[in-house]
Design an enzyme around this catalytic site. Structure first.
Site, PDB file in Angstrom:
ATOM      1  N   SER A 145       0.847  -1.190   0.000  1.00 20.78           N
ATOM      2  CA  SER A 145       0.000   0.000   0.000  1.00 20.78           C
ATOM      3  C   SER A 145       0.880   1.236   0.000  1.00 20.78           C
ATOM      4  CB  SER A 145      -0.894   0.011   1.241  1.00 20.78           C
ATOM      5  OG  SER A 145      -1.573   1.244   1.383  1.00 20.78           O
ATOM      6  N   TYR A 158      -2.738  -0.543  10.417  1.00 22.61           N
ATOM      7  CA  TYR A 158      -2.574  -0.904   9.013  1.00 22.61           C
ATOM      8  C   TYR A 158      -1.215  -0.423   8.503  1.00 22.61           C
ATOM      9  CZ  TYR A 158      -3.709  -1.431   4.051  1.00 22.61           C
ATOM     10  OH  TYR A 158      -3.711  -1.810   2.730  1.00 22.61           O
ATOM     11  N   LYS A 162       2.056  -2.572   6.975  1.00 21.30           N
ATOM     12  CA  LYS A 162       2.593  -2.357   5.638  1.00 21.30           C
ATOM     13  C   LYS A 162       4.026  -1.824   5.668  1.00 21.30           C
ATOM     14  CE  LYS A 162      -1.028  -3.815   3.405  1.00 21.30           C
ATOM     15  NZ  LYS A 162      -0.979  -5.085   2.635  1.00 21.30           N
TER      16      LYS A 162
END
Length: 253
Positions: A145, A158, A162
């Site tokens: 991402s 999150y 990542k």
């Protein structure tokens, strides 16, 4: 007479590929891109019904594909999948649970890290070990991402998963390069899929997204297909340990 260099091309004929998270969205698009380029694609996800529909559509289009029901957080089962090697592995399985950092529950943290980082780590390890055992080169690709490069509102967990993925890939690239095994990530911006539709329907969130993306639109799954095909093919033979950002300029600031 001047001899012109020849492009290595994007042909994947004769290659065997595994795509996880292939039942919808980005994973489905990745599977279709590899199959269209000539690879036989093993489409993996937890839900058999949607997977069967994907493979049926691919077969009808003349592509070579098969169904693999897989929960990749089950490391015993995941290791079994790599009893044989794959020329290309694309990990598109992922999970997001967005909230303020002060409100994050341990179970949410563990769930996101379990799929986004822990399973990605061992999928990479098992895939590389199988390739080494077969004496073959290969390409491992993780759908990461743009949030692996920057921070975001309500996205501490999150982003942590990542950012961790990006560091993991760099280290693995150093370890496996001599074996001809390449490992990279693709870093999408917000891509229009059924899972992101709720975000796009929120005017405040949509305004934030459009302010950050420098191009005049949000991403579509087709925008990811070319990036994955490039990293899967000989066209990227000298590319490893990096992230190919498909973020519309989000991280250019």
């Amino acid at each position: 007479m001047k001899v012109l260099p020849k492009s290595p091309g994007f042909d994947l004929a004769g290659k065997r590929a595994l795509v996880t998270g292939a039942s919808s969205g980005i994973g489905l698009a990745c599977a279709a891109a590899l199959a269209e380029a000539g690879a036989h694609v093993v489409c993996a996800a937890r839900r058999e019904g949607p997977l069967a529909e994907v493979v049926a559509a691919m077969s009808q289009a003349g592509f070579s594909a098969e169904v693999l029901v897989l929960d990749q957080t089950d490391l015993v089962r995941l290791e079994e999948v790599f009893a044989t090697s794959f020329d290309v592995v694309v990990n598109s399985a992922g999970l997001a649970r967005h909230n303020a950092a002060v409100e994050t529950l341990p179970e949410d943290f563990d769930a996101v890290m379990g799929i986004n980082l822990r399973s990605a780590y061992f999928l990479s390890s098992y895939a590389a070990r199988a390739l080494m055992g077969a004496g073959r080169a290969g390409s491992i690709i993780h759908i990461s991402s743009q949030m692996g490069q920057v921070g975001g509102i309500d996205r501490a967990v999150y982003c942590a998963s990542k950012h961790g993925l990006e560091g993991m890939v760099k280290s693995m690239a150093i370890e496996w390069g001599k074996a001809g095994i390449r490992i990279n990530t693709v870093g999408p911006t917000f891509i229009r899929t059924p899972l992101t539709q709720v975000t796009f329907e929120n005017p405040e969130r949509l305004a934030w997204i459009m302010e950050k993306i420098k191009l005049p639109r949000v991403g579509e799954v087709e925008d990811i297909m070319g990036a994955v095909l490039f990293l899967a093919s000989d066209a990227s033979a000298m590319v490893t340990g990096t992230s190919l950002l498909v973020d519309g300029g989000w991280t250019a600031d």
